[in-house]
Design a protein around this motif. Structure first.
Motif, mmCIF file in Angstrom:
data_model
loop_
_atom_site.group_PDB
_atom_site.id
_atom_site.type_symbol
_atom_site.label_atom_id
_atom_site.label_comp_id
_atom_site.label_asym_id
_atom_site.label_seq_id
_atom_site.Cartn_x
_atom_site.Cartn_y
_atom_site.Cartn_z
ATOM 1 N N GLY A 1 0.806 -1.211 0.000
ATOM 2 C CA GLY A 1 0.000 0.000 0.000
ATOM 3 C C GLY A 1 0.840 1.261 0.000
ATOM 4 N N ASP A 2 0.151 2.375 -0.002
ATOM 5 C CA ASP A 2 0.798 3.681 -0.070
ATOM 6 C C ASP A 2 1.168 4.148 1.335
ATOM 7 N N THR A 3 2.438 4.482 1.523
ATOM 8 C CA THR A 3 2.923 4.994 2.807
ATOM 9 C C THR A 3 3.739 6.252 2.542
ATOM 10 N N ARG A 4 4.065 6.978 3.593
ATOM 11 C CA ARG A 4 4.935 8.158 3.438
ATOM 12 C C ARG A 4 6.289 7.746 2.882
ATOM 13 N N ALA A 5 6.790 6.590 3.306
ATOM 14 C CA ALA A 5 8.076 6.111 2.787
ATOM 15 C C ALA A 5 7.999 5.919 1.272
ATOM 16 N N GLN A 6 6.907 5.334 0.780
ATOM 17 C CA GLN A 6 6.726 5.153 -0.657
ATOM 18 C C GLN A 6 6.589 6.507 -1.350
ATOM 19 N N GLN A 7 5.901 7.441 -0.721
ATOM 20 C CA GLN A 7 5.746 8.781 -1.294
ATOM 21 C C GLN A 7 7.092 9.490 -1.397
ATOM 22 N N ILE A 8 7.944 9.314 -0.398
ATOM 23 C CA ILE A 8 9.277 9.920 -0.444
ATOM 24 C C ILE A 8 10.109 9.267 -1.540
ATOM 25 N N LEU A 9 10.045 7.954 -1.663
ATOM 26 C CA LEU A 9 10.732 7.248 -2.755
ATOM 27 C C LEU A 9 10.282 7.814 -4.100
ATOM 28 N N ASN A 10 8.977 7.921 -4.287
ATOM 29 C CA ASN A 10 8.440 8.440 -5.550
ATOM 30 C C ASN A 10 8.877 9.882 -5.797
ATOM 31 N N ALA A 11 8.914 10.699 -4.741
ATOM 32 C CA ALA A 11 9.323 12.096 -4.890
ATOM 33 C C ALA A 11 10.795 12.200 -5.280
ATOM 34 N N LEU A 12 11.637 11.357 -4.707
ATOM 35 C CA LEU A 12 13.061 11.368 -5.067
ATOM 36 C C LEU A 12 13.254 10.958 -6.530
ATOM 37 N N ILE A 13 12.561 9.921 -6.949
ATOM 38 C CA ILE A 13 12.658 9.470 -8.342
ATOM 39 C C ILE A 13 12.120 10.547 -9.279
ATOM 40 N N SER A 14 11.016 11.166 -8.909
ATOM 41 C CA SER A 14 10.451 12.249 -9.720
ATOM 42 C C SER A 14 11.436 13.415 -9.834
ATOM 43 N N ALA A 15 12.099 13.754 -8.732
ATOM 44 C CA ALA A 15 13.095 14.838 -8.773
ATOM 45 C C ALA A 15 14.240 14.472 -9.719
ATOM 46 N N ALA A 16 14.699 13.233 -9.664
ATOM 47 C CA ALA A 16 15.774 12.795 -10.568
ATOM 48 C C ALA A 16 15.311 12.887 -12.021
ATOM 49 N N GLU A 17 14.077 12.500 -12.275
ATOM 50 C CA GLU A 17 13.535 12.579 -13.640
ATOM 51 C C GLU A 17 13.428 14.022 -14.130
ATOM 52 N N ARG A 18 13.268 14.969 -13.209
ATOM 53 C CA ARG A 18 13.183 16.388 -13.566
ATOM 54 C C ARG A 18 14.555 17.050 -13.651
ATOM 55 N N GLY A 19 15.612 16.283 -13.450
ATOM 56 C CA GLY A 19 16.954 16.821 -13.600
ATOM 57 C C GLY A 19 17.691 17.136 -12.317
ATOM 58 N N PHE A 20 17.070 16.887 -11.167
ATOM 59 C CA PHE A 20 17.785 17.063 -9.904
ATOM 60 C C PHE A 20 18.872 16.001 -9.801
ATOM 61 N N ARG A 21 19.966 16.351 -9.176
ATOM 62 C CA ARG A 21 20.964 15.347 -8.811
ATOM 63 C C ARG A 21 20.555 14.831 -7.438
ATOM 64 N N VAL A 22 20.096 13.597 -7.394
ATOM 65 C CA VAL A 22 19.625 12.993 -6.153
ATOM 66 C C VAL A 22 20.671 11.978 -5.703
ATOM 67 N N MET A 23 21.272 12.254 -4.548
ATOM 68 C CA MET A 23 22.322 11.406 -3.976
ATOM 69 C C MET A 23 21.811 10.864 -2.641
#
Length: 152
Positions: free
Chosen positions: A20-42
């Motif tokens: 199911g959907d959790t805050r941890a999953q939402q944070i994972l998705n947000a990090l991946i989305s940021a990387a897709e938008r060109g952020f350098r996510v380390m």
């Protein structure tokens, strides 16, 4: 050197194996989305052989992050690090006790703080960079095994 659009994150446990959907999953998705938008996510995740269950969870999360375009390192296998730190654009710093787990965001007593002072951001980034340099790139880290023992 980081670009102006960057996220540096480190945590002891980043658990994304929940159903199911959790805050941890939402944070994972947000990090991946940021990387897709060109952020350098380390991202640096604890990978100590002293906590094999944590290492297994973090390895699984690391796979998802790497597949999503994030850079991931796993902490040194013979050292536990318990740091929870997030630096955004080398100017905003979040730190505290939260792991990235369902319990941390729903039922645990946690405390985290935010600062945007440049001195704090530079100190936090310096700490992150030392940890990054002393960690293992995900691509070079062996998967954890059930009977993992500390290296001699």
């Amino acid at each position: 050197m980081l670009t102006l659009s960057s996220i540096q994150l480190t945590t002891f446990l980043f658990m994304t194996s929940y159903v199911g959907d959790t805050r941890a999953q939402q944070i994972l998705n947000a990090l991946i989305s940021a990387a897709e938008r060109g952020f350098r996510v380390m991202v640096i995740l604890n990978y100590s052989r002293f906590e094999p269950d944590v290492a297994a969870e973090n390895y699984a999360t690391a796979q998802k992050l790497v597949e999503g375009g994030c850079e991931v390192c796993l902490g040194p296998p013979n050292q536990t690090f318990h740091t929870k730190l997030c630096i955004v654009d080398l100017s905003q710093v979040y730190f505290g006790s939260h792991n990235i787990t369902r319990g941390a965001f729903s039922s645990n007593r946690e405390m985290s703080a935010y600062t945007h002072t440049l001195d704090s951001a530079h100190r936090a980034s310096g700490y992150f960079n030392v940890l990054w340099k002393n960690s293992i790139a995900f691509q070079h880290a062996p998967p954890p095994v059930a009977d993992w023992q500390p290296m001699k």
